[in-house]
Design an enzyme around this catalytic site. Sequence first.
Site, PDB file in Angstrom:
ATOM      1  N   ASP A 181     -49.490  69.297  14.322  1.00 26.95           N
ATOM      2  CA  ASP A 181     -47.967  68.063  15.133  1.00 26.95           C
ATOM      3  C   ASP A 181     -48.718  68.178  15.974  1.00 26.95           C
ATOM      4  O   ASP A 181     -48.285  68.900  17.362  1.00 26.95           O
ATOM      5  CB  ASP A 181     -46.469  69.737  14.924  1.00 26.95           C
ATOM      6  CG  ASP A 181     -45.360  68.453  15.664  1.00 26.95           C
ATOM      7  OD1 ASP A 181     -45.947  67.912  15.980  1.00 26.95           O
ATOM      8  OD2 ASP A 181     -44.381  68.138  13.885  1.00 26.95           O
ATOM      9  N   HIS A 182     -48.841  66.972  16.620  1.00 26.34           N
ATOM     10  CA  HIS A 182     -49.319  67.059  17.713  1.00 26.34           C
ATOM     11  C   HIS A 182     -48.399  66.952  18.878  1.00 26.34           C
ATOM     12  O   HIS A 182     -48.858  66.414  19.948  1.00 26.34           O
ATOM     13  CB  HIS A 182     -50.207  65.110  17.503  1.00 26.34           C
ATOM     14  CG  HIS A 182     -49.242  63.815  17.543  1.00 26.34           C
ATOM     15  ND1 HIS A 182     -48.199  62.906  16.258  1.00 26.34           N
ATOM     16  CD2 HIS A 182     -48.819  63.531  19.033  1.00 26.34           C
ATOM     17  CE1 HIS A 182     -48.165  62.344  16.886  1.00 26.34           C
ATOM     18  NE2 HIS A 182     -48.109  62.022  18.488  1.00 26.34           N
ATOM     19  N   HIS A 210     -42.028  66.499  14.057  1.00 26.56           N
ATOM     20  CA  HIS A 210     -41.830  66.577  15.475  1.00 26.56           C
ATOM     21  C   HIS A 210     -40.263  66.534  15.840  1.00 26.56           C
ATOM     22  O   HIS A 210     -40.543  67.666  17.216  1.00 26.56           O
ATOM     23  CB  HIS A 210     -42.259  65.136  16.306  1.00 26.56           C
ATOM     24  CG  HIS A 210     -43.146  64.593  15.546  1.00 26.56           C
ATOM     25  ND1 HIS A 210     -44.481  65.516  15.556  1.00 26.56           N
ATOM     26  CD2 HIS A 210     -43.736  63.324  14.831  1.00 26.56           C
ATOM     27  CE1 HIS A 210     -45.521  64.389  15.065  1.00 26.56           C
ATOM     28  NE2 HIS A 210     -44.671  63.388  14.979  1.00 26.56           N
TER      29      HIS A 210
END
Length: 485
Positions: A173-174, A236
């Site tokens: 999950d950047h 996110h």
Amino acid sequence: IPVAPFVLTVFGATGDLARRKLLPALFHRDLAGQLPDEAEIIGVSRRDLDQDEFRQFARQALMDHVPASELQGSEVNRFLDRLRYIAVNAEGGEGWTDLADALAGEGERIRVFYLATAPHLFGPICEQLGAHGLAENARVVIEKPIGKDLASALALNEQIGRYFSEDSVYRIDHYLGKETVQNLMALRFANALLEPLWNNAHIDHVQITVAESLGVEERAGYYDTAGAMRDMLQNHMLQLLCLVAMEPPHSLDDDAVRDEKLKVLRALKPIDDHNVNALTVRGQYRAGASSGGAVPGYLEELGSDRSRTETFVAVKAEVENWRWAGVPFYLRTGKRLASRVSEIVVEFRHVPHSVFDKSAGPIEANRLVIRLQPDEGVKLWLMIKDPGPGGIRLSHVPLDMSFAKAFKVRNPDAYERLLLDVVRGNQTLFMRRDEVEAAWKWVDPILNAWRHLKEPPRPYTAGTWGPSAAIALIERDGRTWLEES
Ligand code: BG6
């Protein structure tokens, strides 16, 4: 300090993610001296390219996504020399033996497979890796979306789990790799000041906004199957909420942090047919203006007038535990909003009693704002006295810490940290299987409830802050969305 020698195989190596994020991130780490001499990157895709063509593709990716000043030296060629290309049909057949041959006799190097492909290929690729004996002692990295609901996430996790044990699965999950998100942990757990106040006795509510000014661009095909809930909120935004709301972990070890985040996800108050209208708002953008220019609506971009996919969502969430009972977490995210801004606002309660005259003006609540982008930083809003010899007049002013001004260093992209964390074997910033599943367990009933509603998502004009119902969602509670500038 360089990481251990590794060979990273990127599936989908000619795709958008590799071009925009992975290759530039690896190059930056190489530039910083963190890739050891033995580090190698194997690009894999279906396209029939030779080595030179792939290196040319990678060179172009760097030219497009790395500042020209960083591309002057011999490092570009050194980086390109690390690249190799193999054409593989992900679903089986051609190319797999070539890949197996390339990886044979790897010895000590850490073996990583990065699946930067369409999600429907995650399962088949893992199966092929297993069938060719490549999964052993290897790590696999997958991107969101992990499934489209709980059932499909369970099935996918099952399928991957047949070939890779949980401690070798890295679900990216950047947002967790973003500098300011990490700073949230530093703020909370490296300061004695905040923790005593970090609860429902002192915090009135929390707002999390991830607003984008871009539309769905050329990703309309994918986006229409996802929508803002699956694309942003399920992953996110819930991750951000977890980092704000979790109990202090006993250390930053992978499972210590993930155990705490999981408890938050499990404590989210269910939203279903009964309360969906009161607690959520969906929107879809219509034609409008963005950055001064006219932009088309979502349906025009999609080329269909039927879609009910939401490009905006606002949710009033609650974490049902002792720390947070009664504290709303207002979340909102959308495409084609008024500006690109991501931030977390923690609004404290008002002082219990004012000792000042009316002429001092209103006393506003203290507020901590953690800005993820753009212009990363932290602001703490306090009340102070206006300077001057007259009577007391109060002002609400920020203690303002902009990272760019305070630290004159380049802010690394999230992928730079996360890619090297995979090589280091550090899973703290990656989602564990049960976290993803718990997030879907909360999201599924919302998606189902939306499906049962007759009304489509509410329209909003591109370039605004979303449908007016989203404003009503928070104003009903006597609060208002705070857009910091
Ligand atoms: C991705 C979503 O995960 O995050 C995109 O799929 C979105 O739709 C992007 O635009 C936002 O990321 P960032 O880092 O630009 O805020």
